[in-house]
Design an enzyme around this catalytic site. Structure first.
Site, PDB file in Angstrom:
ATOM      1  N   SER A  75       0.835  -1.194   0.000  1.00 19.50           N
ATOM      2  CA  SER A  75       0.000   0.000   0.000  1.00 19.50           C
ATOM      3  C   SER A  75       0.873   1.248   0.000  1.00 19.50           C
ATOM      4  O   SER A  75       1.874   1.312   0.722  1.00 19.50           O
ATOM      5  CB  SER A  75      -0.904   0.020   1.232  1.00 19.50           C
TER       6      SER A  75
ATOM      7  N   GLY B  30      -0.738   4.448   0.285  1.00 19.80           N
ATOM      8  CA  GLY B  30      -1.632   5.516   0.702  1.00 19.80           C
ATOM      9  C   GLY B  30      -2.355   6.129  -0.482  1.00 19.80           C
ATOM     10  O   GLY B  30      -2.895   5.430  -1.343  1.00 19.80           O
ATOM     11  N   ALA B  31      -2.335   7.454  -0.565  1.00 23.11           N
ATOM     12  CA  ALA B  31      -3.025   8.156  -1.642  1.00 23.11           C
ATOM     13  C   ALA B  31      -2.430   7.849  -3.007  1.00 23.11           C
ATOM     14  O   ALA B  31      -3.080   8.071  -4.035  1.00 23.11           O
ATOM     15  CB  ALA B  31      -2.993   9.660  -1.393  1.00 23.11           C
TER      16      ALA B  31
ATOM     17  N   GLY C 271      -1.857   4.925  -4.186  1.00 23.89           N
ATOM     18  CA  GLY C 271      -2.309   3.627  -4.683  1.00 23.89           C
ATOM     19  C   GLY C 271      -1.565   2.466  -4.060  1.00 23.89           C
ATOM     20  O   GLY C 271      -1.356   2.422  -2.840  1.00 23.89           O
TER      21      GLY C 271
ATOM     22  N   GLY D 105      -7.293   0.184   4.257  1.00 22.08           N
ATOM     23  CA  GLY D 105      -6.319  -0.816   3.832  1.00 22.08           C
ATOM     24  C   GLY D 105      -6.859  -2.228   3.923  1.00 22.08           C
ATOM     25  O   GLY D 105      -6.551  -3.078   3.075  1.00 22.08           O
ATOM     26  N   ASP D 106      -7.691  -2.480   4.925  1.00 19.89           N
ATOM     27  CA  ASP D 106      -8.318  -3.800   5.063  1.00 19.89           C
ATOM     28  C   ASP D 106      -9.282  -4.048   3.911  1.00 19.89           C
ATOM     29  O   ASP D 106      -9.339  -5.157   3.354  1.00 19.89           O
ATOM     30  CB  ASP D 106      -9.067  -3.888   6.394  1.00 19.89           C
TER      31      ASP D 106
END
Length: 325
Positions: free
Chosen positions: A226, A228-229, A231, A257-258
């Site tokens: 991951s 974050g913003a 992608g 994230g889950d």
């Protein structure tokens, strides 16, 4: 069926505030209550999309009963393992700009017998039609840092794929053992494990493959990292994909994230799936989640796969801060 294992579940209480003023009296605009814990969040998302799932977790105290009843109300099949202690209650504060402040309680201490009962609950479901086992979240005291290693061994010995989403010492122990199908760190968790900052696409990919080399239990097949913003990156031993969508103003990032991992697994449950399609779905689910309050999971009508761009073999020299659609 996808089995989720959440050793340290919670009742998540989220409060929306106009502006968080530290040291002052803050008035909440709205309050939200959700059954929480990373694996439980994944199972909640699955149910909304018709994916067969069972959530395994320890349950004790008043919040354990509340957690179980909340999941029943959401039609999530559960396997609660009774414990003497009380599960944790987490608090999230979200201001009008989408800035999230989260306070996670430590959780109970499990006895040796309770730990074995949790593993036995996993064993019970492995005799059925299980395509994936997902170990997710922090570990409570008493289970040992190698708990996920033992869950992974149980799954893989039955020919069942195992996905892991955790951090810190449990992530280090599992990565050192290897033998898993999928790991899902963010770039900070990956960097912490490797002991160095990861600032470019190539550094993340190389770092993921270093961890994926595994250990005595074998290599790790895939990493979903991951960003974050920006992608996420999907990394295998030979290929890499990056996916993201246009900028969003988040309402809450808790559980996003889950939900991203749930989206990925909803496609990857098919052994013949297209990795790029699984990544696109993961990002679409995660993007939809940040537009919802608390740790609410999005339903099918809220998913916009067309807004997600997938790039195969992205430029390794690109700084992560310059990744955008």
């Amino acid at each position: 069926m996808i089995l989720t294992v959440t050793p340290n579940p919670s009742v998540d209480r989220a409060l929306d505030v106009a502006e968080l003023e530290v040291g002052e009296v803050n008035r909440a605009l709205r309050a939200h209550l959700d059954a929480g814990g990373k694996g439980i969040n994944i199972s909640r998302a699955f149910v909304l999309h018709g994916v067969d799932t069972v959530a395994v977790f320890p349950a004790g105290g008043p919040d354990g009963a509340l957690l179980t009843s909340e999941l029943a109300a959401r039609h999530v099949a559960v396997e609660p393992v009774p414990i003497a202690g009380t599960i944790r209650s987490n608090i999230t504060l979200v201001d009008a700009a989408g800035e999230t402040t989260k306070i996670n309680a430590p959780g109970p201490t499990l006895s040796g017998d309770e730990r074995e009962a949790l593993l036995a609950a996993v064993d019970t479901h492995l005799s059925g039609d299980v395509s994936w086992v997902v170990g997710a979240g922090s570990l409570p005291a008493g289970v040992g840092a190698d708990f996920y290693v033992q869950v992974a061994d149980r799954a893989t010995s039955k020919g069942v794929r195992f996905a892991l989403d955790t951090s810190g010492e449990p992530f280090a122990a599992a990565a050192a053992a290897g033998g898993m199908t999928l790991i899902k760190p963010n770039e900070e968790e990956l960097g912490d494990l490797l002991g160095r900052e990861l600032t470019t696409v190539g550094e993340v990919v190389d770092g993921a493959r270093e961890v994926m080399a595994g250990g005595p239990h074998g290599a790790i097949d895939t990493a979903l990292v991951s960003l974050g913003a920006a992608g996420a990156l999907l990394v295998t031993a030979t290929h890499t994909w990056w996916a993201a969508g246009p900028p969003l103003t988040p309402l809450s990032t808790v559980g996003a994230g889950d939900t991203t991992l749930a989206g990925y697994l909803s496609v990857a449950a098919d052994p013949d799936h297209d990795p790029a399609d699984a990544l696109r779905t993961a990002i679409a689910w995660g993007r939809a989640a940040v537009l919802l309050p608390g740790s609410a999971a999005p339903g099918p009508e809220q998913i916009d796969r067309a807004a997600v761009t997938v790039v195969a073999e992205p430029d390794s020299a690109l700084p992560l801060k310059e990744l955008h659609v």
